[in-house]
Structure formats: structure tokens, C-alpha cells
Write a protein that holds these residues in place. Structure first.
Motif, PDB file in Angstrom:
ATOM      1  N   ASP A  26       5.532 -12.854  -5.897  1.00  0.00           N
ATOM      2  CA  ASP A  26       5.077 -11.462  -6.009  1.00  0.00           C
ATOM      3  C   ASP A  26       5.541 -10.629  -4.815  1.00  0.00           C
ATOM      4  OD1 ASP A  26       3.651 -11.781  -8.463  1.00  0.00           O
ATOM      5  OD2 ASP A  26       2.023 -12.735  -7.356  1.00  0.00           O
TER       6      ASP A  26
ATOM      7  N   ALA B  20       5.728   0.655  -9.120  1.00  0.00           N
ATOM      8  CA  ALA B  20       5.211  -0.197 -10.191  1.00  0.00           C
ATOM      9  C   ALA B  20       4.692  -1.526  -9.633  1.00  0.00           C
ATOM     10  CB  ALA B  20       6.300  -0.449 -11.228  1.00  0.00           C
ATOM     11  N   HIS B  21       5.372  -2.035  -8.610  1.00  0.00           N
ATOM     12  CA  HIS B  21       4.946  -3.283  -7.969  1.00  0.00           C
ATOM     13  C   HIS B  21       3.563  -3.113  -7.337  1.00  0.00           C
ATOM     14  CE1 HIS B  21       6.339  -6.861  -5.236  1.00  0.00           C
ATOM     15  NE2 HIS B  21       5.097  -7.003  -5.628  1.00  0.00           N
TER      16      HIS B  21
ATOM     17  N   ALA C 212       1.345  -0.840  -8.072  1.00  0.00           N
ATOM     18  CA  ALA C 212       0.372  -0.603  -9.145  1.00  0.00           C
ATOM     19  C   ALA C 212      -0.015  -1.903  -9.836  1.00  0.00           C
ATOM     20  CB  ALA C 212       0.950   0.390 -10.150  1.00  0.00           C
ATOM     21  N   ARG C 213       0.959  -2.791 -10.028  1.00  0.00           N
ATOM     22  CA  ARG C 213       0.679  -4.075 -10.682  1.00  0.00           C
ATOM     23  C   ARG C 213      -0.292  -4.913  -9.856  1.00  0.00           C
ATOM     24  NH1 ARG C 213       5.534  -5.419 -10.988  1.00  0.00           N
ATOM     25  NH2 ARG C 213       5.784  -7.041  -9.399  1.00  0.00           N
ATOM     26  N   LEU C 214      -0.064  -4.974  -8.552  1.00  0.00           N
ATOM     27  CA  LEU C 214      -0.971  -5.726  -7.683  1.00  0.00           C
ATOM     28  C   LEU C 214      -2.351  -5.072  -7.652  1.00  0.00           C
ATOM     29  CD1 LEU C 214       1.428  -6.552  -4.704  1.00  0.00           C
ATOM     30  CD2 LEU C 214       0.646  -8.111  -6.498  1.00  0.00           C
ATOM     31  N   SER C 215      -2.366  -3.743  -7.588  1.00  0.00           N
ATOM     32  CA  SER C 215      -3.638  -3.025  -7.534  1.00  0.00           C
ATOM     33  C   SER C 215      -4.456  -3.251  -8.797  1.00  0.00           C
ATOM     34  CB  SER C 215      -3.377  -1.529  -7.327  1.00  0.00           C
ATOM     35  OG  SER C 215      -4.591  -0.816  -7.242  1.00  0.00           O
ATOM     36  N   THR C 216      -3.802  -3.212  -9.944  1.00  0.00           N
ATOM     37  CA  THR C 216      -4.484  -3.427 -11.216  1.00  0.00           C
ATOM     38  C   THR C 216      -5.105  -4.816 -11.279  1.00  0.00           C
ATOM     39  OG1 THR C 216      -3.017  -1.879 -12.365  1.00  0.00           O
ATOM     40  CG2 THR C 216      -4.162  -3.510 -13.725  1.00  0.00           C
ATOM     41  N   ALA C 217      -4.446  -5.766 -10.631  1.00  0.00           N
ATOM     42  CA  ALA C 217      -4.960  -7.140 -10.589  1.00  0.00           C
ATOM     43  C   ALA C 217      -6.038  -7.317  -9.524  1.00  0.00           C
ATOM     44  CB  ALA C 217      -3.817  -8.113 -10.340  1.00  0.00           C
TER      45      ALA C 217
ATOM     46  N   THR D 125      -2.264  -4.775  -1.334  1.00  0.00           N
ATOM     47  CA  THR D 125      -0.813  -4.799  -1.183  1.00  0.00           C
ATOM     48  C   THR D 125      -0.422  -4.537   0.265  1.00  0.00           C
ATOM     49  OG1 THR D 125      -0.507  -3.946  -3.435  1.00  0.00           O
ATOM     50  CG2 THR D 125       1.357  -3.709  -1.929  1.00  0.00           C
TER      51      THR D 125
END
Length: 303
Positions: A145, A162-163, A165-170, A174
Motif C-alpha cells: 500500500d 485516490a491513494h 482516499a482509499r486508505l482514509s475510507t479503510a 496516511t
């Protein structure tokens, strides 16, 4: 179930070398310590950390080696660590070190570190319009990741956002760090330290070649493949590494092992990129006597 090293004799003190389901018999490099431990009269067994029915009280020590699946289960892993007697390294160090926000504490103590912006879940982040950056989770292992982005490029800015945002959504914190270009030529220096009768002592070092060539498109497996060679660290690198270890909560004398990862900063001076105290690769096969030194450290802690 535990995997004993062939040749263990009844009555020998037992040591668990802690691993994960994906590596039930450990990495080949970690297995190099079996022989030196046996020569010291110590029976070593590879044991999966979350295997049901393991009696951890049956071991004189439990040495964390390759439980590399913890990153997405950190709370469970930290809770497990707190239940294991004579864990090396100690459970409170595991809790502190498995979240890279320990870098904030080390920076505050005066340790030179890579500048880091922390983006917590739900916080906004806008990619800069230029410069190269590394984006990775605060809880992670094996450079999974993790990506490198050239923010002068519009597509890279989109992918970087996007990277994050992807970590934040999970629900993950970051880290955004400037990419320090000298790592492309000098590489990264990892210095290994093991317990000795006189305290934590330097054992050996390796060079990691540059790994990050672009955005994160996913990694198969538990870690990225690294290009490793032996290295003799500079006096300056040794000094910085010792400063890092001196800042460990409770003092470095509590540690069985440590790995200090340094890269050249903007002015060429070494800065800390990571302090690995939980489950680092120790690259025993890259230095004569390294496996023996680790075995001696384990024996020392058995008393």
C-alpha cells in the motif's frame, strides 16, 4: 501447531520464533538461527501467532520474527502480544512501534527523520502541484500500500489523491513524505543491533536498493521484493542510529533486536525513515556471524 527444528532434545529450553499462517516455517533467512540456537542447547520452534491452542507459557521466550499479516489486524495483534509472557520485543514496544506515528515522538526528541504529513481518516488532502512524494499507511509492513508520485504530472496527482482516499475510507492514517532522490543512487542503509552483555550492540548492515518506481497498483503477497546487498555503514550513520535507539521508550537495553533504516536527507546527512522493533527482516545471511550473534542475544535473555 509449532514446527520444531529437527534435532531438538527433550529438556532443552524452548523458544518460539513467531510467524504467520502464510509463512508457517519462517523465511529462509530467519531459519538460519536454528543451528546456532541448537548449538547453545536451545530448542527453537516456528509458531504462528494466532494459531489456536498454543501454550505460550511453555516457552522461555517468544521472539517475533515474521508475523507480517498483522497490518490489517493490528488491534488483534497488539492485544495478543499483551498476553504473551517474555515476548521479545516487549508488548508495549510492539504497540508503540506498529503505528508509524512513533516518528512524531522521535522527531520531537531531536532525531532527524523524513518530514511527514499525517492525514487522518476523514481529513481532506490536496496533492501539491509539483515535487515527488511517497504515500503509505501509518500501519503497514513490507511496503504494501505504498506508492511514489510525481505531482508535476496531473495523472499522478489524481492517483495520489485516490491513494489517500482509499486508505482514509479503510479507516487508516496516511503518511505523505517527500521522495528523497538520493535514495535512487545511495539506496537505504539498514543497521541491525542485537542484545549483548554490554547493551544493544551493532551487528551488521545492508543496503536496500530503490523500490518505489511509481504509483501503488497493489502488491501480491505480504511484501515487495527488495534488492539487498551487504554494506558497511558510515560513522555518521552509526551515530544517527545510536541516537534513534537512545530515544526508544524505556531505553534500548529492553530490546532483543532493532533495525534502524536510514536514507540520505536533502543535504546528504542520514535521516530516519523507519525504526523496526517488531518483526523486521534481520538479513542474517548477509554478514558472517550474524545468526550466531542473534542466537547469543536470545540465549542472554533466557538468563
Amino acid at each position: 501447531m509449532p514446527t520444531p527444528h529437527p534435532g531438538g532434545a527433550p529438556g532443552e529450553p524452548r523458544v518460539a520464533l513467531v510467524t504467520c499462517t502464510e509463512l508457517p516455517e519462517l523465511e529462509d533467512d530467519d531459519r538460519l538461527v536454528f543451528g546456532p540456537l541448537a548449538a547453545l542447547g536451545i530448542r527453537a520452534e516456528a509458531v504462528v501467532w494466532d494459531a489456536p491452542g498454543v501454550d505460550w507459557t511453555a516457552y522461555r521466550s517468544a521472539v517475533l520474527r515474521s508475523p507480517w499479516d498483522y497490518a490489517t489486524r493490528r488491534d488483534e495483534f497488539v492485544a495478543w502480544a499483551a498476553t504473551v509472557p517474555v515476548l521479545a520485543n516487549p508488548a508495549d514496544i510492539v504497540e508503540w512501534n506498529t503505528d508509524k506515528r512513533y516518528l512524531e515522538a522521535l522527531t520531537a526528541s531531536g532525531v532527524p527523520t523524513v518530514p511527514t504529513t499525517w492525514v487522518r481518516p476523514g481529513e481532506g488532502w490536496t496533492a501539491p502541484l509539483d515535487g515527488e512524494y511517497v504515500i503509505k499507511p501509518a500501519v503497514g509492513a513490507g511496503s504494501v500500500d505504498t506508492g511514489r508520485y510525481d505531482c508535476a504530472d496531473e495523472e499522478h496527482r489524481r492517483l495520489a489523491a485516490a491513494h489517500v482516499a482509499r486508505l482514509s475510507t479503510a479507516g487508516r492514517v496516511t503518511m505523505v513524505q517527500p521522495y528523497l532522490a538520493d535514495v535512487d543512487t545511495a539506496g537505504e542503509t539498514a543497521l541491525m543491533f542485537f542484545a549483548t552483555p554490554d547493551g544493544l550492540g551493532f551487528s551488521h548492515a545492508i543496503r536496500k536498493g530503490p523500490m518505489l518506481t511509481g504509483p501503488d497498483y497493489g502488491v501480491e503477497g505480504l511484501y515487495r521484493t527488495e534488492k539487498i546487498t551487504a554494506r558497511i555503514p558510515s560513522d555518521v550513520e552509526r551515530t544517527v542510529a545510536e541516537r534513534v535507539l537512545a530515544a526508544v521508550p524505556g531505553g534500548p537495553e529492553r530490546l532483543l533486536y532493532a533495525r534502524v533504516d536510514l536514507i540520505p536527507g536533502p543535504d546528504g546527512s542520514p535521516v530516519l525513515v523507519e525504526l523496526e522493533l517488531t518483526e523486521p527482516s534481520l538479513f542474517l545471511g548477509y554478514a558472517d556471524g550474524a545468526a550466531e550473534r542473534l542466537a547469543q542475544a536470545i540465549a542472554l535473555r533466557l538468563g
